[in-house]
Scaffold this motif. Structure first.
Motif, PDB file in Angstrom:
ATOM      1  N   ARG A 248       0.767  -0.984  -0.037  1.00  0.00           N
ATOM      2  CA  ARG A 248       0.054   0.118   0.082  1.00  0.00           C
ATOM      3  C   ARG A 248       0.845   1.312   0.094  1.00  0.00           C
ATOM      4  NH1 ARG A 248      -2.595  -3.089  -1.766  1.00  0.00           N
ATOM      5  NH2 ARG A 248      -4.894  -3.485  -1.265  1.00  0.00           N
TER       6      ARG A 248
ATOM      7  N   THR B 293       1.817   4.121  -2.104  1.00  0.00           N
ATOM      8  CA  THR B 293       1.004   4.664  -3.270  1.00  0.00           C
ATOM      9  C   THR B 293       1.804   5.631  -4.007  1.00  0.00           C
ATOM     10  OG1 THR B 293       0.088   6.451  -1.809  1.00  0.00           O
ATOM     11  CG2 THR B 293      -1.107   4.442  -1.961  1.00  0.00           C
TER      12      THR B 293
ATOM     13  N   VAL C 241      -0.354   1.828  -6.935  1.00  0.00           N
ATOM     14  CA  VAL C 241       0.414   1.261  -5.669  1.00  0.00           C
ATOM     15  C   VAL C 241       1.919   0.818  -6.279  1.00  0.00           C
ATOM     16  CG1 VAL C 241      -1.431   0.546  -4.511  1.00  0.00           C
ATOM     17  CG2 VAL C 241      -0.386  -0.949  -6.158  1.00  0.00           C
TER      18      VAL C 241
ATOM     19  N   TYR D 258      -6.835   0.387  -0.891  1.00  0.00           N
ATOM     20  CA  TYR D 258      -6.786   1.358  -2.283  1.00  0.00           C
ATOM     21  C   TYR D 258      -6.442  -0.015  -3.122  1.00  0.00           C
ATOM     22  CZ  TYR D 258      -5.048   4.244  -5.678  1.00  0.00           C
ATOM     23  OH  TYR D 258      -4.655   4.967  -6.948  1.00  0.00           O
TER      24      TYR D 258
END
Length: 785
Positions: free
Chosen positions: A17, A19, A102, A681
Motif C-alpha cells: 500500500r 502509493t 501502488v 486502495y
C-alpha cells in the motif's frame, strides 16, 4: 476493471500500500506540488436508492490542493490574477490528467478539465476542482426532427442514436465523423452522413425511405467501428434526401460507406444517386459490389431505362472477408446541358489492400446525364453497413490517407446495443450532457467517462440477469476496513408500471407553410440566401424540389425562370441548400449559370413554397405493467408499486414492457444496501464492476455487488483512503418465517353483541324499546342490556 501490469498486480497481491500518483496540468507534471487529492465517481439515479438497479449519468470530479514552487507561494503563481505565464496552467478549462497506483506504477484515474480554482492569500495552497469529459458536453443539445418515422410507421432513430449524435456534436466520436460538416461557401460539403448507429436519422440530410423493422437489426458484433445496420432480408433499402440539391452537370460527388462482407443476409452492396430530371423522370449513378463474385460495377443512365455499367473483377473481394471501406467518385462537371460522367471506385480491404481503377469516362449514349438536381442517396444492401456518407465539392478522389480519414478523429465513445426505437425524435433543450442524462434515466442506462476519458453508454440489460462472476474479491480479513448492511422495504417493487407514448395512427398532414412574398433574383454565378422564421416544434424541411413547366411537385417546391415574369423555366441550374439556424429555416440558392435567374412561377408570382409535415395524430399514452399475482414477494412484503416517468423517449409498448420487467426483476425482493465500504486502495476498480464481498467478522456476508460509487483521496500525510458505494446483486432468498406466527395487521377491541332473547327480555314491547331512547348501536353492543 482496469488492466494492470505485472508490477501492480504483484504489489496488490502482496498487500503493498505504498502509493504513487502523477498529476499533469496543461501537459506539465506538477506531481511534486500536490498536497492532497480526491477523485469521486458515482451514478445519479431517481430510483429508490436500495433497488437492485441503477441508471443516470456520472461526472467524475477531481479536487487537488497545489503548493507553490521555486520559492513562490501557490496563490502568487496560480491565483485568478496571477501572471498568464504561470497562471494559465490552472485556468478554468485547462487540461488535467491524474494517475494513481501502488508500488512504483500508476493507472489512469482521471482525465478532464479545470472547472474552478480558489486561492487564499497568506497561504501556500491553491485548490483546483476539475470535471471529466462531461465538461465537453456543455454545448446546446440539437437533434434533427425527421418526419419519415411517423409518415411510414417505422422507427427512424433510437435513444442510442441520439446519445451518439449528441456526443458527435461535442467532438466525441465512436466512428469516422462527417468529412465537411460545416457549410463554407466554395468548399466541399457533407450532403448526407448516416452513422447507422441505431437509427436512419442524420444531422446532414434527411431520411426518406425506411426498411421494415423485420428486415434488419442493429449489431455491434462485426461492426466496422461501433454499430452497423445488419440486414436480415435480401436487399434492405433505405434512402436519404441531401441537405443540398446540387446540380448535374456541375457537381463532383463522393459516396462511401464502411461494410463488413462477412456479416449479413447476402453478399451484395449497392449505392445509388438519384437525379431529378425535367418532366419527372430520374437518372441514376450507381456503385455495385458483389463480394461473392468479386465484381465491382459503376454505372450511369436513366432509372428503369437505358443504362451503362462498367465493371472490374477482383478476386481479393472474394478472398478477404471482413471490413471494407467502399467509395465511389462521380465527376459530373461539364459546361454544357449534358454530361458523360467520369467514375472511379476505391475499396480498402481488412488487411489494407486497396482496389481501384483509374478515372473512367463513360462515353456511351446510354450513360449520358442531362440537366438535373440530386434527389436522394439510396442504399440497397445485404451486408452490414456503417457510416454512409455523401460529399460534394471534392476536386478529385481523395488520397488514401484522406479517404481513410487517418489522423482526423480519435475513438472516444463506446455504445451499447440500440434500445428504445423512435418514430419521432423528441424535442430537447438544455446542454448535451443534460439531455444525455435525461435519456439515461428514461432508458434505465448509464452514461459516464472512464478514467481514460472514453465515454461509455451501458443499457439496463446489465442487471436483467444476476451476475455470477466477480471482477474482484474483497474480504473482511484483508481488504475491507468497515461496512454497514441495511435492508429496507423501499427496495421492494413488485408491481411496476412503465408508461409509453405510442404512435397508433401513422401518416402525415400538412403543417406550417411558407409562401414567399417576392420574386427574388439569383445573380449569375452567385448566391441568394433567404431566412424564414421556423418554430422549434416544426419538423425538418428538406431542400425544395425544382419544378419545370411539365411537373409541379407536391410539398416544398421552387421554380427558376430566366425573367422576373417567369417566362421560361430552368432546370438543373441552381443548387438549393436548407439548414436550421437559431429559429430560422435558411435557404441558400447558388446559381451555376452565367445569367441571372428568378424565383418566379409561369404567371410571374413568387415560386418559393415550403411546407412542413406533422403527424396525422399525436401519440397516445399507454402503460406496460410487470406484475404477477400471488407471489411470495407480495405475501411477505405486500404490494409495492413503482410507476416510471412518462417520457417521449419510450414510444412502443415492447420497450416499456422490457424496462418494466427489468425493474420488476430487480425489485421483486428487497436487496440489502451495502453502505459505504472502506477498502484497501485498489486503483483498478471502476464503476459498474462486480465485486465479491466476504465478511466473516459478524455479518456473515458472502455476496456479489455492483460498484455504483467510488471515492478515493490522499491526504498530506500520504495515506490513501478508498470508499465504495455498492448495490447488492441478489437477496438473501425468500423469507421463511420458520417457527413464527406473525401478528395480524389489526387487533380491534372485542365487542360483545346482544342476543335477540336478551333484548326481548329487557324490552318486552316495542313501546318499551322506543321509550328507552337507545340507539340501535347501543342496544346491539349490549350497552344497556
Amino acid at each position: 476493471m482496469q488492466q494492470a501490469d505485472d508490477s501492480t498486480e504483484a504489489a496488490l497481491a502482496a498487500g503493498e500500500r505504498t502509493t504513487a500518483h502523477t498529476t499533469r496540468l496543461g501537459g506539465r507534471d506538477v506531481s511534486a506540488q500536490v498536497q492532497s487529492w480526491q477523485v469521486e465517481r458515482s451514478y445519479s439515479t431517481d430510483l429508490p436508492a436500495a433497488m437492485r438497479a441503477f441508471s443516470g449519468s456520472s461526472a467524475a470530479q477531481l479536487q487537488v490542493q497545489l503548493s507553490g514552487t521555486g520559492g513562490a507561494p501557490a496563490p502568487e503563481l496560480y491565483a485568478p490574477w496571477a501572471p498568464r505565464g504561470t497562471g494559465d496552467i490552472a485556468r478554468p478549462g485547462q487540461s488535467v490528467v491524474h494517475r494513481g497506483g501502488v508500488g512504483t506504477t500508476t493507472l489512469p484515474a482521471f482525465r478532464g478539465t479545470v472547472r474552478s480554482r480558489s486561492a487564499q492569500a497568506g497561504t501556500d495552497t491553491v485548490q483546483l476542482t476539475a470535471l471529466d469529459g462531461a465538461e465537453r458536453l456543455r454545448g446546446p443539445a440539437l437533434l434533427p426532427k425527421p418526419y419519415a418515422g411517423f409518415r411510414l410507421g417505422r422507427p427512424v432513430a433510437s435513444a442510442t442514436w441520439c446519445v451518439d449524435e449528441l456526443l458527435r456534436q461535442a467532438g466525441i466520436h465512436s466512428a469516422p465523423p462527417p468529412r465537411y460538416p460545416e457549410f463554407v461557401a466554395g468548399q466541399p460539403l457533407s450532403l448526407v452522413h448516416a452513422s447507422l448507429h441505431g437509427g436512419f436519422a442524420t444531422p446532414y440530410g434527411q431520411p426518406e425511405a425506411l426498411p421494415a423493422p423485420a428486415e434488419y437489426t442493429w449489431t455491434r458484433d462485426g461492426a466496422p467501428h461501433e454499430m452497423a445496420l445488419l440486414p436480415l432480408a435480401t436487399g434492405v433499402t433505405a434512402s436519404w434526401f441531401p441537405r443540398s440539391r446540387v446540380t448535374v452537370p456541375g457537381s463532383r460527388l463522393l459516396a462511401e460507406a464502411w461494410v463488413n462482407c462477412a456479416v449479413g443476409s447476402d453478399d451484395t452492396f449497392r449505392m445509388e444517386l438519384v437525379l431529378d430530371r425535367t418532366g419527372g423522370t430520374t437518372g441514376t449513378l450507381t456503385l455495385n459490389v458483389d463480394f461473392a463474385t468479386g465484381r465491382v460495377q459503376m454505372g450511369s443512365g436513366t432509372t428503369g431505362g437505358e443504362f451503362l455499367n462498367v465493371f472490374m473483377d477482383w478476386p481479393a473481394l472474394q478472398a478477404l472477408k471482413g471490413v471494407w471501406h467502399v467509395g465511389a467518385y462521380f465527376d459530373c462537371v461539364s459546361t454544357g446541358n449534358t454530361v458523360y460522367p467520369t467514375v472511379q471506385p476505391r475499396l480498402t480491404g481488412p488487411d489494407g489492400t486497396v482496389l481501384e481503377w483509374a478515372p473512367y469516362l463513360i462515353t456511351h449514349a446510354y450513360g449520358v446525364q442531362p440537366v438535373a438536381e440530386l434527389r436522394e442517396l439510396k442504399l440497397i444492401t445485404g451486408v452490414a453497413v456503417e457510416g454512409v456518407q455523401l460529399t460534394s465539392g471534392l476536386s478529385a478522389f481523395p488520397s488514401a490517407s484522406v479517404f481513410a480519414q487517418t489522423g482526423t478523429w480519435t475513438k472516444g465513445a463506446e455504445l451499447d446495443d440500440a434500445i428504445l426505437p423512435l418514430h419521432a425524435v423528441p424535442r430537447v433543450s438544455g446542454s448535451q450532457w443534460e439531455v444525455i442524462g435525461q435519456i439515461a434515466k428514461a432508458a434505465m442506462s448509464t452514461a459516464e467517462f472512464d478514467e481514460r476519458g472514453v465515454f461509455r453508454w451501458r443499457n439496463y440489460t446489465r442487471f436483467r440477469r444476476t451476475p455470477t462472476e466477480a471482477d474482484l474479491s474483497l474480504t473482511s480479513v484483508r481488504e475491507i476496513a468497515s461496512l454497514t448492511l441495511t435492508e429496507e422495504i423501499d427496495a421492494c417493487r413488485n408491481y411496476v408500471v412503465q408508461p409509453a407514448k405510442v404512435f397508433e395512427n401513422f401518416g402525415v398532414d400538412p403543417g406550417t407553410t411558407y409562401t414567399d412574398t417576392a420574386v427574388r433574383s439569383v445573380p449569375a454565378n452567385g448566391t441568394l440566401t433567404v431566412s424564414y422564421v421556423m418554430a422549434e416544434e416544426e419538423f425538418d424541411v428538406g431542400p425544395p424540389a425544382t419544378d419545370d413547366d411539365s411537373v409541379t411537385t407536391e410539398g416544398s417546391q421552387v421554380r427558376f425562370a430566366t425573367t422576373a415574369a417567369g417566362t421560361t423555366a430552368v432546370k438543373g441550374a441552381v443548387d438549393v441548400l436548407t439548414r436550421r439556424e437559431d429559429g430560422y429555416l435558411v435557404v441558400r440558392f447558388t446559381n451555376r449559370t452565367a445569367q441571372t435567374l428568378y424565383t418566379a412561377k409561369k404567371d410571374g408570382t413568387p415560386s418559393v413554397y415550403l411546407m412542413t409535415l406533422k403527424p396525422k395524430a399525436d401519440p397516445v399514452e399507454r402503460s406496460a405493467t410487470a406484475y404477477t399475482a400471488g407471489t411470495a414477494s407480495e405475501k411477505y412484503y405486500g404490494r409495492q408499486e413503482h410507476t416510471g416517468e412518462t417520457t417521449d423517449w419510450i414510444q412502443d409498448l415492447a420497450s416499456a414492457k422490457a424496462i418494466a420487467d427489468a425493474l420488476y426483476n430487480a425489485g421483486l425482493y428487497p436487496v440489502p444496501v451495502i453502505g459505504d465500504v472502506e477498502v484497501l486502495y485498489d486503483p483498478r476498480i471502476q464503476l459498474g464492476d462486480v465485486v465479491q464481498l466476504t465478511d466473516t467478522s459478524g455479518t456473515l456476508l458472502n455476496t456479489l455487488a455492483w460498484v455504483v460509487g467510488i471515492s478515493t483521496s490522499e491526504s498530506a500525510d500520504g495515506g490513501v483512503r478508498q470508499t465504495l458505494t455498492l448495490r447488492g446483486t441478489r437477496t438473501n432468498g425468500t423469507p421463511a418465517d420458520s417457527g413464527l406466527s406473525p401478528d395480524a395487521a389489526a387487533d380491534p377491541a372485542a365487542v360483545t353483541l346482544s342476543l335477540y332473547s336478551a333484548v326481548a327480555s329487557a324490552f318486552p314491547t316495542l313501546s318499551a324499546l322506543s321509550a328507552s331512547g337507545f340507539t340501535w348501536g347501543e342496544i346491539k353492543e349490549s350497552a344497556y342490556v
